[in-house]
Design a protein around this motif. Structure first.
Motif, PDB file in Angstrom:
ATOM      1  N   ASP A   5       0.830  -1.297  -0.128  1.00 14.84           N
ATOM      2  CA  ASP A   5       0.047  -0.020  -0.047  1.00 14.84           C
ATOM      3  C   ASP A   5       0.856   1.255   0.156  1.00 14.84           C
ATOM      4  OD1 ASP A   5      -2.482  -1.250  -0.147  1.00 14.84           O
ATOM      5  OD2 ASP A   5      -3.017  -1.171   1.944  1.00 14.84           O
ATOM      6  N   ALA A   6       1.945   1.277   0.679  1.00 13.60           N
ATOM      7  CA  ALA A   6       2.804   2.311   0.973  1.00 13.60           C
ATOM      8  C   ALA A   6       3.210   2.650  -0.635  1.00 13.60           C
ATOM      9  CB  ALA A   6       3.956   2.063   1.875  1.00 13.60           C
ATOM     10  N   PHE A   7       3.661   1.691  -1.273  1.00  8.82           N
ATOM     11  CA  PHE A   7       4.240   1.772  -2.637  1.00  8.82           C
ATOM     12  C   PHE A   7       3.163   2.418  -3.527  1.00  8.82           C
ATOM     13  CE2 PHE A   7       4.267  -0.757  -6.632  1.00  8.82           C
ATOM     14  CZ  PHE A   7       4.957   0.061  -7.258  1.00  8.82           C
ATOM     15  N   PHE A   8       2.076   1.772  -3.392  1.00 12.87           N
ATOM     16  CA  PHE A   8       1.043   2.265  -4.304  1.00 12.87           C
ATOM     17  C   PHE A   8       0.558   3.945  -4.006  1.00 12.87           C
ATOM     18  CE2 PHE A   8      -1.001  -2.226  -4.329  1.00 12.87           C
ATOM     19  CZ  PHE A   8      -0.361  -2.749  -5.210  1.00 12.87           C
ATOM     20  N   HIS A   9       0.607   4.128  -2.734  1.00 14.43           N
ATOM     21  CA  HIS A   9       0.386   5.636  -2.315  1.00 14.43           C
ATOM     22  C   HIS A   9       1.666   6.326  -2.940  1.00 14.43           C
ATOM     23  CE1 HIS A   9      -3.166   4.227  -0.730  1.00 14.43           C
ATOM     24  NE2 HIS A   9      -2.892   3.792   0.422  1.00 14.43           N
ATOM     25  N   GLY A  10       2.702   5.852  -3.033  1.00 10.80           N
ATOM     26  CA  GLY A  10       3.721   6.615  -3.234  1.00 10.80           C
ATOM     27  C   GLY A  10       3.905   6.840  -4.675  1.00 10.80           C
ATOM     28  N   ALA A  11       4.088   5.782  -5.359  1.00  7.49           N
ATOM     29  CA  ALA A  11       4.158   5.793  -6.767  1.00  7.49           C
ATOM     30  C   ALA A  11       2.957   5.930  -7.604  1.00  7.49           C
ATOM     31  CB  ALA A  11       5.140   4.484  -7.114  1.00  7.49           C
ATOM     32  N   VAL A  12       2.019   5.105  -7.699  1.00 10.38           N
ATOM     33  CA  VAL A  12       1.001   5.119  -8.331  1.00 10.38           C
ATOM     34  C   VAL A  12       0.048   6.360  -8.221  1.00 10.38           C
ATOM     35  CG1 VAL A  12      -1.182   3.978  -9.415  1.00 10.38           C
ATOM     36  CG2 VAL A  12       0.794   2.471  -8.244  1.00 10.38           C
ATOM     37  N   ALA A  13      -0.271   6.661  -7.079  1.00 10.25           N
ATOM     38  CA  ALA A  13      -0.740   7.991  -7.100  1.00 10.25           C
ATOM     39  C   ALA A  13      -0.028   9.308  -7.462  1.00 10.25           C
ATOM     40  CB  ALA A  13      -0.848   8.154  -5.490  1.00 10.25           C
ATOM     41  N   GLU A  14       1.428   9.257  -7.368  1.00 16.74           N
ATOM     42  CA  GLU A  14       2.307  10.239  -7.911  1.00 16.74           C
ATOM     43  C   GLU A  14       2.173  10.166  -9.589  1.00 16.74           C
ATOM     44  OE1 GLU A  14       6.217  10.767  -6.728  1.00 16.74           O
ATOM     45  OE2 GLU A  14       6.697  11.931  -8.022  1.00 16.74           O
ATOM     46  N   LEU A  15       2.020   8.992 -10.037  1.00 11.68           N
ATOM     47  CA  LEU A  15       2.185   8.818 -11.375  1.00 11.68           C
ATOM     48  C   LEU A  15       0.750   9.551 -11.950  1.00 11.68           C
ATOM     49  CD1 LEU A  15       3.596   7.728 -13.810  1.00 11.68           C
ATOM     50  CD2 LEU A  15       2.200   5.607 -13.743  1.00 11.68           C
ATOM     51  N   PHE A  16      -0.381   9.281 -11.416  1.00  9.63           N
ATOM     52  CA  PHE A  16      -1.816   9.947 -11.933  1.00  9.63           C
ATOM     53  C   PHE A  16      -1.624  11.347 -11.790  1.00  9.63           C
ATOM     54  CE2 PHE A  16      -3.843   5.725 -10.933  1.00  9.63           C
ATOM     55  CZ  PHE A  16      -4.062   5.219 -12.409  1.00  9.63           C
ATOM     56  N   GLU A  17      -1.086  11.777 -10.643  1.00  7.42           N
ATOM     57  CA  GLU A  17      -1.041  13.319 -10.286  1.00  7.42           C
ATOM     58  C   GLU A  17      -0.021  13.889 -11.568  1.00  7.42           C
ATOM     59  OE1 GLU A  17       0.785  15.904  -7.202  1.00  7.42           O
ATOM     60  OE2 GLU A  17      -0.223  14.282  -6.553  1.00  7.42           O
ATOM     61  N   ARG A  18       0.893  13.366 -12.123  1.00  7.88           N
ATOM     62  CA  ARG A  18       1.920  13.877 -12.820  1.00  7.88           C
ATOM     63  C   ARG A  18       1.323  13.773 -14.301  1.00  7.88           C
ATOM     64  NH1 ARG A  18       7.798  12.024 -11.535  1.00  7.88           N
ATOM     65  NH2 ARG A  18       8.125  11.777 -13.657  1.00  7.88           N
ATOM     66  N   THR A  19       0.495  12.769 -14.527  1.00  4.56           N
ATOM     67  CA  THR A  19      -0.136  12.674 -15.970  1.00  4.56           C
ATOM     68  C   THR A  19      -1.346  13.452 -16.120  1.00  4.56           C
ATOM     69  OG1 THR A  19      -0.619  10.492 -15.275  1.00  4.56           O
ATOM     70  CG2 THR A  19       1.259  10.562 -16.596  1.00  4.56           C
TER      71      THR A  19
END
Lengths: 685, 502
Positions: A108-122
């Motif tokens: 979960d920490a990974f999802f919140h860290g990476a996937v969320a940021e990816l959505f935010e950036r794109t």
């Protein structure tokens, strides 16, 4: 009729243009772009330094001293830095009893860290994702992690979610391949590829050394990437996937078994790595390159290579050593290698004939993040992007290895601006550092291991981090030392390193592993033999070499601060390091037990009582200096009742643990070969 | 003529008109004749006299243009994927678990108390699982072996290799021609993966593209097939893809007292199937028409209704929630709404559309028309998750007992074999000799996530002989399945939730 002709021409033109348009659309649809990617940076309190690792290993009740030291030795030479990240369970002391929730938390920490940021950036949302490929090697809960992502980001109910597991470190490109194919059949669509490794449930708490290796290398990390075939998003894409090649040589038994999750004798599961791994990797690599080269290399380079091969075939007898090499730099500008370990990177560098600059990103990634399994290539990519090296039109070769044995590779072409610092934002300026050597080398590495009780006490081979300081000097005298020991003849109380592969004994070693033997006396018979054979000059040379070596050894010994050099004169005479064994049995007989690797069943090993060695010609007396750490194998030493009655030369029969029997057998054979090969009129060189 | 009879006749006339191919062809033909006679240029604007003079060219146009359109359509459409053959794992008598033996064993498990034993007994009595289901050897020990990694690997090897051996023997295809390998096994993913294990055993080629799916639950059978079909689109014509669906039980036996987790022990049994797909229609047995997948995981109750976790004592197990039937109903509905337009005849679609519109307009006061899927499919393979799931699907889709017989019999003979159960059901239909050329089969699978996936096959050539798994016992089926099997073990007094497993 002219009109008729005109009409026919018109029709043909229309048909041709329609067909071209269809082909063009088809071609466009099959193009796959990397919209963006994000690597995960775990929180700072999860940092795992060498000291923390040492504390974790010390805390484990199951690990015996030699295994613990082995763990640390591997760690010191692994090329990992002090800022890699471990799961919280390791740091909280729960590494041996992780729960399902711990693993979920890590993910979960990974999802919140990476996937969320990816959505935010794109600027995309979960609902925009058409294909979802999750690849987490060793954690496969029900419902799958793909479902967890669907829930976390509210994805549509028709998202094509795939959850890959067990596919090893090379699976990131498998995931990309699956995503690319799913995009191909869907028309314009977007795919989310998530690749990580879950470390928390996989602490191996046993003593099997081949299973312990993974422990030292794998660290937390993960990457998420958005791939797209949507023409509307193409302008924002960073890279385009040019080609992807997968190879799997699992048909070969050795290659299949060389990296395997298995149970040890006690039923604990760990990732076992065997000696066949480098060979398997090389084979898989070759198979992959054979398919990759024609696709990425320019014709000129291929022609050059073909010519070189032909030339070599013609001149095979004359120029055997000069192998034809293919220049991959002609097909790719940058190289992302899986950071499996320093040895892997080195091997790849050698096979592709690259220079240090080409493998620097991979090395730095290993140093900063450790082996993050499948996601590591994206950290490497991020490093190059952060360094500003990726320009439009550059081609990047990604190469991954993993269990199976698989080798997957792909080539990306940079199509957009790549200048994000990404995950390296706070540390890119510090890389490359001046030295990659582990700062704790002095503290944890002790080149002299009195505990060389088992022949299997292996040091990791092929690590190319240079140990700093005097130890390097100290450890770099193997050949000379061996000569000295041979020349010196009788061996008394020699604390030697046990740090070698099983075929190392106190007399010899291969070129990598030092065997250090301290010799304090020589038999008069051998003095005469040497004198007769080499003459006075030769004898003096031998003795001079012995003495020089002794001085080096003395320095080294002194610096380990584990020994007292009992001959007090500094550099005045042959140094003497002596130790006393704490074990009652040995002490009672007043024996000094040699600490070199014992030969099988210890038939050839004798230990002599220091008191009875009347032929001792050492200038120094033989007092006993205490040595702090207990020598475990001495506990196994039993006086053979039969031989113990012999005057002056009692023999200790070593009852080696049965587990090392096999190592011993190998060792005997090597020893026999060695003796037979080098024996010359009764004199060993 | 009374009104109901009249409306019935009207309905059948309407269906005939709608469903025959002439429904679209007749107006199209009429239109074409009018165009030809009238000579109105459709595509190219040109002078009328020129048009009159150039009749052959015009005809040419009318022939050429449809051809171009057809070519473009075929180019756009993906390649057809065929099933060459499939084989189910044939269980052996020495790992058989009769219900009485299971209960006997349960009595000796040190981790269970009397309440748990009573519960498990009563659930077994009502599960409609027969006496011939199989569990892996490691669970036959008392107590079962401790979630051994090696045991799980041994079980996976046994099931997967047996099934693959059978499918290669049936088809006579050389293993070296397999270019794609997809294996799904939810609860066990060793390193190297199961795919690598198969590559190693059968010495498959080095450029094989293998994918190992794990953790995706019981519904992953159609997903694996869909993935293989996707990967086949990018391979040369005639390539083969091998798909293996299985589940290991050895690594997942729950050893605690939590009731919602004990259900999996009761229902899950050993099983697996291997399927060989190809893009070439030669020697094909079925043609893959559609794969539709739905995941309702975005809702919390869907996500959590089948959930792997530890109980209070730290024993890992899969927890089944009581919402399961509702959730699976929702997932099924989501799947139906997607697949209905693809497969249903026009008459059913119009009826459904009108009821849907009426429902929207009248704020849900009109009941949504449930399309009659018997008009679209001849056979149904409903995942044999448990008795309640089959009942629910039967009710929802309005199916007859004969339509769900394969599912019930598979549950009786093999238990819940997770993702491979749909293949056992297909094998049952074929073993019974009910499959005809052109028959359409609908596979529906439910599983954790929560997912409902379905695949539609069209029979090209029925099997000449029954699959090995059913060969020895098909003559005994169908059996009558009673509500409760009496007199096995103790009769408990606990009121049980009617929970079942997908």
């Amino acid at each position: 009729m002219e009109e008729l002709t005109a009409l026919l021409v018109l029709i043909l033109v229309v048909v041709a243009s329609l067909a071209t348009a269809a082909a063009w659309r088809r071609r466009h649809r099959s193009r796959c772009f990397l919209l963006d990617y994000v690597c995960y940076k775990p929180p700072d309190d999860q940092k795992m330094s060498t000291e923390t690792m040492s504390a974790v290993a010390d805390r484990s009740k199951r690990l015996s001293d030699p295994v613990r030291r082995f763990l640390l030795r591997v760690l010191l030479r692994s090329g990992l830095g002090e800022r890699t990240y471990a799961p919280r369970t390791f740091l909280d002391g729960r590494e041996e009893s992780p729960t399902q929730q711990d693993a979920h938390d890590e993910m979960d920490a990974f999802f919140h860290g990476a996937v969320a940021e990816l959505f935010e950036r794109t600027g995309l949302r979960g609902r925009d994702v058409d294909v979802l490929v999750v690849n987490v090697g060793a954690f496969y809960p029900a419902p799958s992690l793909a479902s967890r992502l669907v829930r976390a980001y509210g994805m549509r109910d028709d998202v094509a979610a795939y959850n890959l597991a067990g596919m090893g470190c090379s699976a990131v490109l498998v995931a990309v391949d699956v995503a690319r194919n799913a995009l191909l059949v869907r028309g314009p669509a977007t795919a989310l590829v998530v690749s990580a490794e879950c470390i928390a449930p996989h602490w191996y708490a046993g003593e099997d050394r081949s299973l312990l290796l993974g422990q030292c290398l794998f660290r937390c990390g993960g990457a998420a990437a958005l791939l797209t075939s949507d023409p509307a998003l193409r302008a924002r894409a960073k890279m385009e996937l040019r080609c992807l090649v997968r190879s799997n040589i699992a048909a070969d038994d050795d290659a299949h078994a060389c990296a395997m999750l298995r149970e040890d004798a006690d039923g604990r599961v760990g990732a076992g790595l065997t000696k066949a791994l480098p060979k398997a990797a090389a084979r898989a690599f070759a198979v992959n390159l054979r398919a990759l080269a024609p696709r990425v290399l320019p014709v000129a380079e291929l022609a050059r290579f073909a010519a070189a091969i032909a030339w070599q075939k013609l001149l095979r007898r004359r120029r055997e050593d000069a192998a034809a090499t293919i220049n991959f730099k002609a097909g790719a500008d940058h190289f992302c290698f899986h950071t499996g370990g320093a040895a892997v990177i080195k091997a790849v560098k050698r096979s592709l004939v690259l220079d240090d600059g080409d493998v620097e990103p991979s090395r730095m990634t290993l140093h900063r993040w450790g082996n993050t399994s499948s996601s590591s290539v994206f950290y490497v990519l991020s490093y190059m992007e952060a360094k500003g090296r990726l320009n439009k039109g550059d081609r990047v070769l990604m190469l991954t290895f993993g269990s199976g044995f698989k080798c997957n590779s792909c080539v990306w072409e940079v199509t957009g601006d790549m200048a994000d610092k990404g995950v390296w934002v706070d540390c890119i300026d510090g890389y490359p550092p001046e030295s990659l050597a582990n700062p704790y080398m002095d503290k944890y590495a002790s080149p002299i291991h009195v505990h060389g009780d088992k022949a299997s006490d292996i040091q990791p081979a092929g690590t190319d981090t240079k140990p700093s300081g005097e130890k390097l000097h100290f450890a770099a005298e193997p050949a000379a030392t061996a000569t000295w020991a041979t020349a010196g003849g009788q061996v008394h109380g020699c604390p030697a390193t046990g740090g070698g592969p099983p075929h190392v004994n106190y007399l010899g070693t291969d070129e990598r592993q030092p065997t250090l033997t301290l010799n304090f006396s020589r038999g008069s018979g051998q003095v005469i033999a040497q004198l007769v054979r080499h003459g006075f000059e030769g004898y003096r040379n031998i003795m001079q070499a012995c003495r020089d070596n002794a001085m080096v050894l003395e320095d080294g010994l002194r610096k380990t601060s584990r020994f007292d050099i009992v001959s007090k004169q500094d550099h005045g005479c042959v140094p003497l390091a002596a130790f006393d064994v704490s074990d009652m049995l040995c002490r009672r007989f007043g024996w000094v037990v040699p600490a070199y690797v014992m030969s099988p069943d210890a038939r050839r090993s004798t230990s002599r009582s220091s008191a009875s060695s009347s032929g001792l010609t050492s200038p120094a007396p033989w007092p006993s200096a205490s040595f702090s750490t207990s020598t475990r194998w001495c506990a196994d030493a039993r006086p053979s009742s039969k031989l113990a009655t012999l005057p002056a030369v009692p023999t200790v029969r070593m009852g080696l643990p049965t587990t090392s029997r096999r190592c011993c057998r190998v060792q005997t054979q090597a020893w026999n070969r060695f003796v037979l090969a080098d024996k010359n009129n009764g004199v060993c060189y | 003529m009374s009104l109901p009879t009249f409306s019935k006749h009207l309905k059948s006339i309407y269906q005939l008109a709608m469903n025959t191919k002439s429904f679209l062809a007749v107006p199209a033909l009429i239109l074409a004749i009018i165009i030809l006679l009238n000579g109105t240029p459709l595509v190219f604007t040109m002078p009328y006299d020129l048009f009159n003079n150039l009749c052959p060219v015009q005809l040419f146009n009318f022939v050429l243009l449809p051809t171009i359109v057809a070519i473009l359509y075929i180019m756009r459409r993906g390649r057809a994927v065929y099933l060459i053959d499939y084989a189910c794992f044939q269980t052996s008598p020495n790992s058989r678990v009769p219900i009485s033996a299971f209960i006997e064993h349960v009595h000796h498990f040190p981790f269970l108390d009397d309440r748990s034993i009573r519960f498990m007994t009563r659930m077994l009595e009502r599960s409609s699982i027969g006496d011939e289901t199989n569990l892996p050897p490691s669970i036959h020990y008392i107590p079962p072996l401790n979630n051994g990694f090696d045991e799980a690997r041994a079980e996976a090897e046994l099931v997967i290799f047996s099934a693959i051996d059978d499918v290669f023997a049936k088809t006579g295809i050389a293993p070296a021609t397999v270019e794609i390998l997809v294996i799904n096994c939810s609860a066990f993913a060793p390193v190297p993966s199961l795919t690598d294990m198969v590559v190693n055993k059968y010495k498959l080629r080095s450029d094989i593209r293998c994918v190992n799916l794990s953790g995706m639950g019981c519904s992953v059978g159609p997903i694996s097939v869909g993935l293989a079909a996707t990967l086949l689109q990018a391979t040369p014509h005639g390539s083969h893809a091998l798909v293996v669906s299985t589940e290991t039980i050895a690594s997942n036996f729950y050893k605690g007292k939590e009731r919602s987790m004990q259900l999996t022990n009761i229902l899950f049994r050993m099983g697996g199937a291997a399927v060989l797909l190809s893009t070439s229609g030669a020697r094909a047995r079925f043609r893959l028409k559609h794969v539709v997948r739905k995941i309702t995981g975005a809702f919390d109750d869907s996500y959590g209704c089948v959930f792997q976790e530890e109980d209070a004592m730290g024993n890992r197990g899969i927890k089944l929630s009581k919402d399961l039937l509702t959730v699976s109903g929702d997932a099924l509905r989501a799947n139906i709404t997607t697949i209905a337009p693809l497969v249903l005849p026009l008459s059913e679609q119009l009826q459904f559309a009108s009821s849907f519109i009426a429902r929207k307009l009248l704020d849900g006061r009109v009941k949504l028309y449930i399309p009659n899927f018997r008009k679209a499919f001849e056979h149904f393979c409903i995942h044999a998750g448990g008795r309640a799931v089959i009942d629910k699907v039967q009710y929802n889709l309005g199916l007859s007992d004969e339509h769900v017989e394969p599912s019930r019999m598979t549950l009786h003979r093999f238990g819940n074999t997770s993702s491979s159960s749909v293949w056992y059901e297909l094998a049952y239909i074929e073993a019974k000799g009910r499959m005809r050329k052109g028959d359409r089969v609908w596979m529906i699978a439910f599983g954790s996530g929560f997912k409902c996936n379905s695949a539609v096959w069209e029979c090209v050539r029925p099997a000449s002989e029954p699959d090995k798994a059913w060969a020895g016992c098909i003559h005994r089926y169908p059996v009558k399945i009673s509500e409760v099997i009496e007199n096995i073990g103790h009769s408990g007094k606990i009121q049980l939730p009617s929970v079942d497993e997908p």
